[in-house]
Design a protein around this motif. Structure first.
Motif, mmCIF file in Angstrom:
data_model
loop_
_atom_site.group_PDB
_atom_site.id
_atom_site.type_symbol
_atom_site.label_atom_id
_atom_site.label_comp_id
_atom_site.label_asym_id
_atom_site.label_seq_id
_atom_site.Cartn_x
_atom_site.Cartn_y
_atom_site.Cartn_z
ATOM 1 N N TRP A 1 82.209 82.869 79.041
ATOM 2 C CA TRP A 1 81.669 82.921 80.397
ATOM 3 C C TRP A 1 80.447 82.019 80.578
ATOM 4 O O TRP A 1 79.848 82.007 81.650
ATOM 5 C CB TRP A 1 81.325 84.353 80.772
ATOM 6 C CG TRP A 1 82.534 85.159 81.098
ATOM 7 C CD1 TRP A 1 83.305 85.862 80.241
ATOM 8 C CD2 TRP A 1 83.115 85.325 82.389
ATOM 9 N NE1 TRP A 1 84.344 86.455 80.898
ATOM 10 C CE2 TRP A 1 84.251 86.155 82.231
ATOM 11 C CE3 TRP A 1 82.808 84.864 83.663
ATOM 12 C CZ2 TRP A 1 85.060 86.517 83.297
ATOM 13 C CZ3 TRP A 1 83.607 85.238 84.726
ATOM 14 C CH2 TRP A 1 84.721 86.050 84.540
ATOM 15 N N ARG A 2 80.064 81.245 79.567
ATOM 16 C CA ARG A 2 78.882 80.390 79.699
ATOM 17 C C ARG A 2 79.115 79.366 80.807
ATOM 18 O O ARG A 2 80.225 78.875 81.006
ATOM 19 C CB ARG A 2 78.555 79.708 78.377
ATOM 20 C CG ARG A 2 79.517 78.625 78.001
ATOM 21 C CD ARG A 2 79.264 78.087 76.607
ATOM 22 N NE ARG A 2 80.107 76.960 76.295
ATOM 23 C CZ ARG A 2 81.386 77.006 76.037
ATOM 24 N NH1 ARG A 2 82.023 78.146 76.070
ATOM 25 N NH2 ARG A 2 82.067 75.902 75.765
ATOM 26 N N GLY A 3 78.088 79.075 81.538
ATOM 27 C CA GLY A 3 78.186 78.111 82.631
ATOM 28 C C GLY A 3 78.733 78.705 83.915
ATOM 29 O O GLY A 3 78.785 78.026 84.935
ATOM 30 N N GLU A 4 79.142 79.941 83.912
ATOM 31 C CA GLU A 4 79.676 80.593 85.111
ATOM 32 C C GLU A 4 78.570 81.429 85.756
ATOM 33 O O GLU A 4 77.616 81.838 85.110
ATOM 34 C CB GLU A 4 80.848 81.510 84.751
ATOM 35 C CG GLU A 4 82.007 80.808 84.073
ATOM 36 C CD GLU A 4 82.786 79.908 85.019
ATOM 37 O OE1 GLU A 4 82.837 80.199 86.232
ATOM 38 O OE2 GLU A 4 83.323 78.903 84.543
ATOM 39 N N ARG A 5 78.728 81.715 87.039
ATOM 40 C CA ARG A 5 77.739 82.534 87.746
ATOM 41 C C ARG A 5 77.736 83.968 87.240
ATOM 42 O O ARG A 5 76.724 84.633 87.252
ATOM 43 C CB ARG A 5 78.042 82.563 89.250
ATOM 44 C CG ARG A 5 77.746 81.281 89.932
ATOM 45 C CD ARG A 5 77.917 81.386 91.408
ATOM 46 N NE ARG A 5 78.895 82.422 91.769
ATOM 47 C CZ ARG A 5 79.384 82.610 92.966
ATOM 48 N NH1 ARG A 5 79.019 81.831 93.939
ATOM 49 N NH2 ARG A 5 80.257 83.547 93.208
ATOM 50 N N GLU A 6 78.877 84.449 86.771
ATOM 51 C CA GLU A 6 79.004 85.838 86.338
ATOM 52 C C GLU A 6 78.565 86.054 84.886
ATOM 53 O O GLU A 6 78.766 87.126 84.326
ATOM 54 C CB GLU A 6 80.456 86.315 86.487
ATOM 55 C CG GLU A 6 80.950 86.368 87.910
ATOM 56 C CD GLU A 6 81.471 85.017 88.396
ATOM 57 O OE1 GLU A 6 81.529 84.070 87.588
ATOM 58 O OE2 GLU A 6 81.782 84.906 89.578
ATOM 59 N N LEU A 7 77.958 85.044 84.256
ATOM 60 C CA LEU A 7 77.564 85.156 82.860
ATOM 61 C C LEU A 7 76.644 86.356 82.623
ATOM 62 O O LEU A 7 76.836 87.112 81.666
ATOM 63 C CB LEU A 7 76.877 83.873 82.372
ATOM 64 C CG LEU A 7 76.311 83.943 80.953
ATOM 65 C CD1 LEU A 7 77.439 84.150 79.948
ATOM 66 C CD2 LEU A 7 75.529 82.686 80.638
#
Length: 149
Positions: free
Chosen positions: A51-57
């Protein structure tokens, strides 16, 4: 680590052997719990990595941490195991821990790699009793026979 004794009790005309097993080392049990903790930590780390780089991290990282902490909290009673003696004879299964003796009901066994886990119910609730495979082969076979494994 343990010892096993067999005695013979005469009850009426029936001969009922008594079995006693003392367990005081739990290295393999703690290694099994640690391995499970590491697997959950690896899954949590992989989840955060994906999930790195995603808003939901932050949400997914928090969820992964929460699951890891829940697993640790659920395992807490199993880390606090104390030396015990299992006795099986004419009157059924008994558990000796320290100066306390309890009758065991609904005794079952479960095989794990290098372990035999005895599951039972006492008047206070359920108990989980790990027995490592490094006891004498005779005691190991006798315990497995009595637990019908």
């Amino acid at each position: 680590m343990s010892f096993a004794e067999s005695e013979v009790l005469l009850i009426g005309m029936n001969v009922i052997p008594q079995f006693q097993l003392h367990v005081e080392r739990f290295v393999r049990w703690h290694a099994l719990l640690t391995g499970f903790d590491l697997a959950v930590a690896l899954a949590a780390g992989w989840n955060v990595w994906e999930w790195r780089g995603e808003r939901e991290l932050a949400v997914m990282g928090g969820l992964a941490l929460a699951v890891f902490l829940l697993v640790l909290a659920a395992q807490f009673p199993y880390w606090k195991i104390h030396p015990f003696t299992l006795i099986h004879g004419a009157s059924g299964w008994k558990l000796l821990q320290g100066h306390r003796q309890e009758d065991l009901a609904e005794v079952r066994g479960m095989r794990l790699p290098g372990q035999l886990v005895v599951l039972a119910v006492t008047s206070k609730g359920r108990v989980v009793l790990p027995v490592s495979a490094d006891i004498s082969p005779t005691a190991w076979r006798e315990l497995r026979t009595r637990l019908a494994l």
